[in-house]
Design an enzyme around this catalytic site. Structure first.
Site, PDB file in Angstrom:
ATOM      1  N   HIS A 191       0.832  -1.207   0.000  1.00 13.60           N
ATOM      2  CA  HIS A 191       0.000   0.000   0.000  1.00 13.60           C
ATOM      3  C   HIS A 191       0.865   1.255   0.000  1.00 13.60           C
ATOM      4  O   HIS A 191       0.557   2.253  -0.619  1.00 13.60           O
ATOM      5  CB  HIS A 191      -0.903   0.014   1.235  1.00 13.60           C
ATOM      6  CG  HIS A 191      -2.070  -0.909   1.102  1.00 13.60           C
ATOM      7  ND1 HIS A 191      -2.636  -1.548   2.167  1.00 13.60           N
ATOM      8  CD2 HIS A 191      -2.763  -1.288   0.018  1.00 13.60           C
ATOM      9  CE1 HIS A 191      -3.639  -2.294   1.746  1.00 13.60           C
ATOM     10  NE2 HIS A 191      -3.733  -2.150   0.442  1.00 13.60           N
ATOM     11  N   GLU A 435       9.295  -8.416 -26.292  1.00 20.03           N
ATOM     12  CA  GLU A 435      10.191  -8.287 -25.145  1.00 20.03           C
ATOM     13  C   GLU A 435      10.966  -9.568 -24.883  1.00 20.03           C
ATOM     14  O   GLU A 435      11.713  -9.671 -23.918  1.00 20.03           O
ATOM     15  CB  GLU A 435       9.422  -7.837 -23.900  1.00 20.03           C
ATOM     16  CG  GLU A 435       8.212  -8.666 -23.580  1.00 20.03           C
ATOM     17  CD  GLU A 435       7.419  -8.124 -22.396  1.00 20.03           C
ATOM     18  OE1 GLU A 435       7.964  -7.346 -21.614  1.00 20.03           O
ATOM     19  OE2 GLU A 435       6.239  -8.495 -22.266  1.00 20.03           O
ATOM     20  N   ASP A 459      12.485  -5.969 -20.355  1.00 17.26           N
ATOM     21  CA  ASP A 459      12.622  -7.421 -20.415  1.00 17.26           C
ATOM     22  C   ASP A 459      13.487  -7.844 -21.593  1.00 17.26           C
ATOM     23  O   ASP A 459      14.253  -8.802 -21.493  1.00 17.26           O
ATOM     24  CB  ASP A 459      11.240  -8.094 -20.504  1.00 17.26           C
ATOM     25  CG  ASP A 459      10.682  -8.374 -19.113  1.00 17.26           C
ATOM     26  OD1 ASP A 459      11.454  -8.275 -18.142  1.00 17.26           O
ATOM     27  OD2 ASP A 459       9.480  -8.703 -19.000  1.00 17.26           O
ATOM     28  N   CYS A 506       8.216   1.027 -25.189  1.00 18.28           N
ATOM     29  CA  CYS A 506       7.598   1.415 -23.921  1.00 18.28           C
ATOM     30  C   CYS A 506       8.461   1.061 -22.716  1.00 18.28           C
ATOM     31  O   CYS A 506       8.012   1.095 -21.593  1.00 18.28           O
ATOM     32  CB  CYS A 506       6.204   0.802 -23.783  1.00 18.28           C
ATOM     33  SG  CYS A 506       6.231  -0.962 -23.589  1.00 18.28           S
TER      34      CYS A 506
END
Lengths: 583, 79
Positions: A191, A435, A459, A506
């Site tokens: 959180h 990737e 990746d 990206c």
């Protein structure tokens, strides 16, 4: 100078004085009370519980208003845990039978629960011990008084260093004074990490033990882009980061200057700069910086910290929230779930232990083995598709067969929706991430199957060089400038051109200024990055011509080592735009 | 945590007692988040909900519905 590597959970860099916060629990002395005072002690306890529960409800409302209802819900759960009849009974019993003071009884009981939850060894619960600490502190506050919260009323800018921060501590941080924080504990899904991202406070977590090496007042750098914390930096490092920080401080000004200008080169070649986001609340981070769309909407948050699969409507709402924030006409590329099996509620526990999770059942492989879950997500994406320029993208595809399977399932889901009378965009653009090296090598064939490619460099670099960048012993092998990586990217772009499909990068590479000219020169016209990087990249693009970029790419392709490529690109970037800081 | 939250909130709306059982463990109070957390119940595990007292039938129906809604999608058998 001391350098530590952790997990970057919120981007940005900061350099400031360290404020070391003791949060490893409130230290409570063992104290007993006289038998005659037991009733009074229990009264104290009840009043404290009532007040703590009211605080939690208040926090719920405040955080809901500030960050959104689902973050407020975290504190609704806190209130429920404080009001819990079993908890009250347990603490009262301890006071009555052992004559412990209320505060000691509270701390004993909470410690016992925290331990029990941790020992359960379920990822869903193990990130929750900070919630229990939060609850304990809020009760104790009303029993022994506030122990002077060092995080409030800060007089000067600081970087906060702590073992862990509780969600409510994080949510209430003042971003004007807290330049960044770094914690020993925590993970990407906690959180606390989520709150940091929403508040745009640079943060690194999961650093492991390091607080013993720092004292309050030391100068500390937190690099939330790379997950690095540097204590007492040497002059050179310090200088570098000071410039970086200044850039992010004077950011508001640059942002206004650049926001409404197109990301076009000097000769007028238009490029699209898009944002990578994780949470619906981050949509505005993109529009604030004049992003041309969302190039990567990660959907993992829907699945993390959950005891069950997110239902279709919950997903649909999350997708709509981003479409609303971006407005019509801006592309939003939604990537299907990209998690490892160990992170997932459903299959997590009966999933066989994997020796090598990054080469195991994760991401699209996991989805193709859990069709019901996969279809629910596809349904939600399709149902959101009439409300904006939605595009769908499959991650970690390594073979053509996998890609065909994904498309087949998508077709099935469309048919289902058709029968049920739902509207969806029949021409929904479908893309695949490139990737995995095998996908890059088969790009020509892949290109025939999809409408667009998105090259996930993080990746791709890891799998191409077989190096995990969080492992400091091999991290230097992991390099976006490696000729092997550059050649694979070049090949993928050429395949996309040949089959007239769109292609975008990206990964973090697209937000790193030294690679901008190279990527443009290789032919890319779409980049998707952390929204915070958009202004800087835009500035570079607006300072060059396509011809210059092409020459840089030609030259860069001739080098044989990552070091030569990077040195050359750094030099060229400095030449074009001396004020840009290159690493 | 959400289905559990809904379970407790619903259980608390009824006057009757609610207990939850899993194999090999002591039953816990269904109106207690701590109790339920401690069960370590997870998807696919069988649980027994027992209600006694005022509104027991209605409570049982409402609670069963929450559990079913939260976990109705069985994981697909792996190929």
């Amino acid at each position: 100078m001391e350098l530590k590597r952790g997990i970057p959970v919120s981007p940005g860099v900061a350099i400031a004085t360290a404020l070391v916060v003791e949060t490893e629990g409130v230290r409570i002395q063992r104290r007993t009370v006289d038998k005659s005072l037991v009733a009074t002690e229990i009264d104290h306890l009840r009043i404290a519980l009532t007040k703590a529960s009211a605080d939690a409800r208040e926090n719920q409302n405040a955080i809901s208003a500030k960050l959104g209802k689902q973050y407020g819900a975290i504190f609704a759960a806190h209130a429920l845990l404080i009001d819990d009849p079993e908890l009250v009974r347990e603490i009262e019993q301890m006071i009555a039978q052992k004559n412990y003071s209320a505060e000691y009884a509270v701390s004993l009981v909470m410690r016992r629960h925290a331990k029990a939850l941790e020992s359960m060894n379920q990822p869903i619960f193990s990130t929750r011990s900070s919630d229990i600490l939060d609850i304990e502190k809020s009760i104790l506050k009303h029993l022994v008084g506030e122990q002077g919260d060092p995080l409030q009323n800060l007089q000067e800018p600081v970087v906060i260093l702590a073992h862990d921060l509780t969600p409510s501590q994080t949510a209430n941080l003042n971003p004007k004074m807290v330049y960044a924080f770094a914690t020993e504990a925590g993970g990407k899904a906690s959180h606390t990490a989520i709150m940091a991202g929403v508040l745009e406070i640079p943060a690194v977590v999961g650093l492991g033990r390091f607080l013993t090496q720092v004292s309050g007042g030391d100068e500390v750098i937190v690099d939330g882009n790379r997950g690095i914390v540097i204590v007492n930096p040497d002059p050179e490092t310090r200088e570098r980061y000071l410039v970086l920080q200044k850039q992010s401080v004077s950011f508001a000004r640059r942002l206004d200057e650049l926001r409404d200008l197109p990301a076009a080169t000097k000769d007028g070649t238009r490029t699209l700069l898009m944002g990578n986001i994780e949470f619906p609340q981050e949509g505005p981070h993109c529009t604030d910086r004049g992003a041309d769309g969302v190039g990567l909407y990660r959907t993992e948050f829907l699945y993390l910290n959950k005891t069950s699969e997110p239902d279709e409507n919950e997903q649909y709402e999350a997708y709509l929230a981003v479409l609303r924030a971006m407005g019509p006409g801006k592309p939003v590329v939604i990537r299907t779930m990209d998690l490892g099996a160990d992170k997932l509620f459903q299959v997590g526990d009966n999933h066989p232990h994997e020796k090598n999770p990054s080469l195991g059942v994760r991401s699209i492989r996991l989805c193709l083995r859990n069709l019901a879950m996969f279809k629910t997500q596809l349904r939600a994406i399709l149902r959101a598709s009439p409300f904006g320029d939605v595009r769908i993208m499959f991650p970690m595809v390594s073979t053509l067969m996998e890609l065909r399977q994904c498309k087949m399932i998508l077709a099935d889901v469309k048919e289902e929706l058709e029968e049920e009378g739902y509207a969806y965009n029949r021409k929904l653009p479908v893309g695949t991430m490139i990737e995995v090296p095998s996908a890059a090598l088969m790009a020509e064939e892949m290109a025939k199957e999809v409408n667009f490619f998105s090259i996930g460099t993080n990746d791709l670099i890891q799998y191409t060089l077989a190096a995990d960048r969080t492992n400091e012993n091999v991290a230097s092998l992991y390099n976006a400038g490696d000729p092997a990586v550059v050649r694979l990217i070049d090949r993928v772009i050429q395949a996309a051109f040949k089959h007239s499909i769109e292609v975008c990068v990206c990964g973090e590479m697209s937000g790193d200024p030294i690679y901008t000219m190279l990527l443009l020169g290789l032919g890319l016209r779409q980049l998707s990055m952390t929204p915070q990087n958009i202004p800087e990249i835009k500035k570079i693009i607006r300072s060059i011509t396509i011809e210059e970029a092409k020459q840089v790419a030609q030259e860069a392709k001739r080098f044989e080592t990552a070091r030569d490529v990077n040195n050359y690109l750094r030099e060229q970037t400095r030449r074009i735009l001396p004020e840009v800081v290159v690493n | 945590m959400r289905p559990m939250q809904a379970f407790v909130e619903t259980a608390c709306r009824f006057a009757c007692e609610v207990s939850v059982w899993v194999v090999d463990k002591q039953p816990v109070n269904g109106k207690s988040m701590w109790g339920l957390l401690g069960l370590g119940a997870e998807q696919g595990m069988k649980i027994v909900i027992e209600t006694t007292g005022d509104g027991a039938t209605e409570a049982l129906k409402a609670l069963a519905e929450i559990v079913e809604r939260a976990y109705d999608k069985e994981p697909e058998p792996r190929a």
